[in-house]
Enzyme design. Structure first.
Site: not given
Ligand code: TYM
Length: 334
Positions: A115, A197, A200
């Site tokens: 990032k 990957k 979003k």
């Molecule tokens: P975030 O918002 O990037 O993604 C949300 C969830 O989606 C999963 N994910 C994927 N899984 C498979 N293939 C992909 N291409 C893919 N892109 C995203 C992520 O692994 C995630 O599970 N830091 C976290 C948000 C967060 C969080 C937390 C999660 C903040 N606090 C506490 C769990 C517990 C994040 O940015 O996820």
């Protein structure tokens, strides 16, 4: 434990529209696990602020994410679905845990490195301490299990390290959480650059399937998905595009790689891509229909937001008070 149930915690950032990666890597597992555990699911809007947001769009998107959780099948009357920013204990514990986290370990986080390369003009301290806030999210609820995609594994590891470090000094304050990574769909790749990957925040809209894409768009994006030039449907390291499509098809249909290879033996990429696209259209259809109904029912969503904010506040506060006491912060006079 709450009653006789173990605790599950997870969440997603309210940055951009949810993709098929978010669904197959996380949301789908949340729904499968939600009966077995006492669940807390956050709309992680504080985390989203590490990148500049347009306030009006951000507000809309965060609410939409909340509604999507519900539309995807998380019952907000059984699960605590809430906004991170509505529960002040997240930011408070985040600060306290900052004092138990080392610069060295944060600078090793690959997400920070990625990032900061992407937003070189805005490498703010929040981006750096992002994993500490995530640790606070999880530890506040004494979570046993955290279902996430493979990309969040490193953040789970640091959460465990911080919690263990704290417990070693102050006794058993935090439950040490386990990551739950699903068997399929844990890492869905971009349809245009299958070694990256699906994200979003990808600028190329053809690289990602968004959960609210209409059927024609979904089929078109799959037809355009980048593959290799031979025409064999085989799961292999050197065929990242086809491997990704097999992973997606496996996650949407429950079929194994071997079954998929057999099903498409001797068939061409065109036919396979269409089948993958159709399987995705099928799993997203009920979610999209429910989303329309829920968007029309503002008062229902408002009422569950209110009730769940209070529930999250109540549970998280118990942990926060315990931590404050352990640290020797002066108790409140009642
Ligand atoms: P975030 O918002 O990037 O993604 C949300 C969830 O989606 C999963 N994910 C994927 N899984 C498979 N293939 C992909 N291409 C893919 N892109 C995203 C992520 O692994 C995630 O599970 N830091 C976290 C948000 C967060 C969080 C937390 C999660 C903040 N606090 C506490 C769990 C517990 C994040 O940015 O996820």
């Amino acid at each position: 434990m709450i009653g006789d149930k173990k605790i599950l915690y997870s969440g997603m950032q309210a940055t951009g529209n949810l993709t098929l990666g978010n669904y197959l890597g996380a949301l789908k597992n949340w729904i499968t696990l939600s009966d077995e555990y006492e669940c807390f699911y956050g709309v992680m809007d504080l985390h989203s602020l590490t990148v500049r947001q347009n306030p009006a769009e951000f507000r809309k998107r965060a609410r939409m994410l909340y509604t999507l959780y519900v539309a995807a099948g998380l019952d907000p009357e059984k699960n605590c679905v809430y906004f991170q920013s509505h529960v002040s204990s997240h930011a408070e514990l985040g600060w306290l845990l900052n004092c138990f986290t080392y610069m060295g370990e944060l600078s090793r986080m690959t997400q920070f490195k990625d990032k900061s390369a992407k937003h070189a003009d805005n490498i703010n301290a929040g981006l750096f301490t992002y994993p500490v806030l995530m640790a606070a999210d999880i530890l506040l609820y004494q979570a046993d299990v955290v279902p996430v995609g493979a990309d969040q594994m490193q953040h789970l590891e640091i959460t465990r390290d911080i919690a263990t470090r704290f417990n070693n000094i102050y006794g058993d304050v935090f439950t040490i959480p386990e990551a739950y990574i699903g068997k399929s769909g844990a890492r869905i790749m971009s349809l245009q650059e299958p070694t990256k990957k699906m994200s979003k925040s990808d600028e190329n809209v053809n690289a990602s399937i968004y959960l609210l894409d209409d059927p024609d768009t979904i089929i078109r994006k799959f037809k355009r998905a980048v593959t290799d030039s031979d025409n064999e449907i085989r799961y292999s390291e050197d065929k990242p595009g086809i491997r990704n499509l097999i992973d997606i098809y496996g996650a949407t249909t429950g079929k194994s790689k071997e079954e998929i290879e057999k099903e498409f033996d001797g068939k061409g990429y065109g036919e396979f891509k269409l089948a993958v696209g159709e399987s995705v259209v099928d799993i997203l259809k009920p979610l999209q229909e429910r989303m329309k109904e829920l968007e029309a029912d503002k008062s229902y969503i408002d009422s569950v937001i209110k009730a769940n904010d209070e529930k999250a506040q109540y549970f998280s506060m118990k942990t926060l008070r315990k931590v404050q006491k352990k640290l020797g912060l002066t108790e409140r006079i009642r």
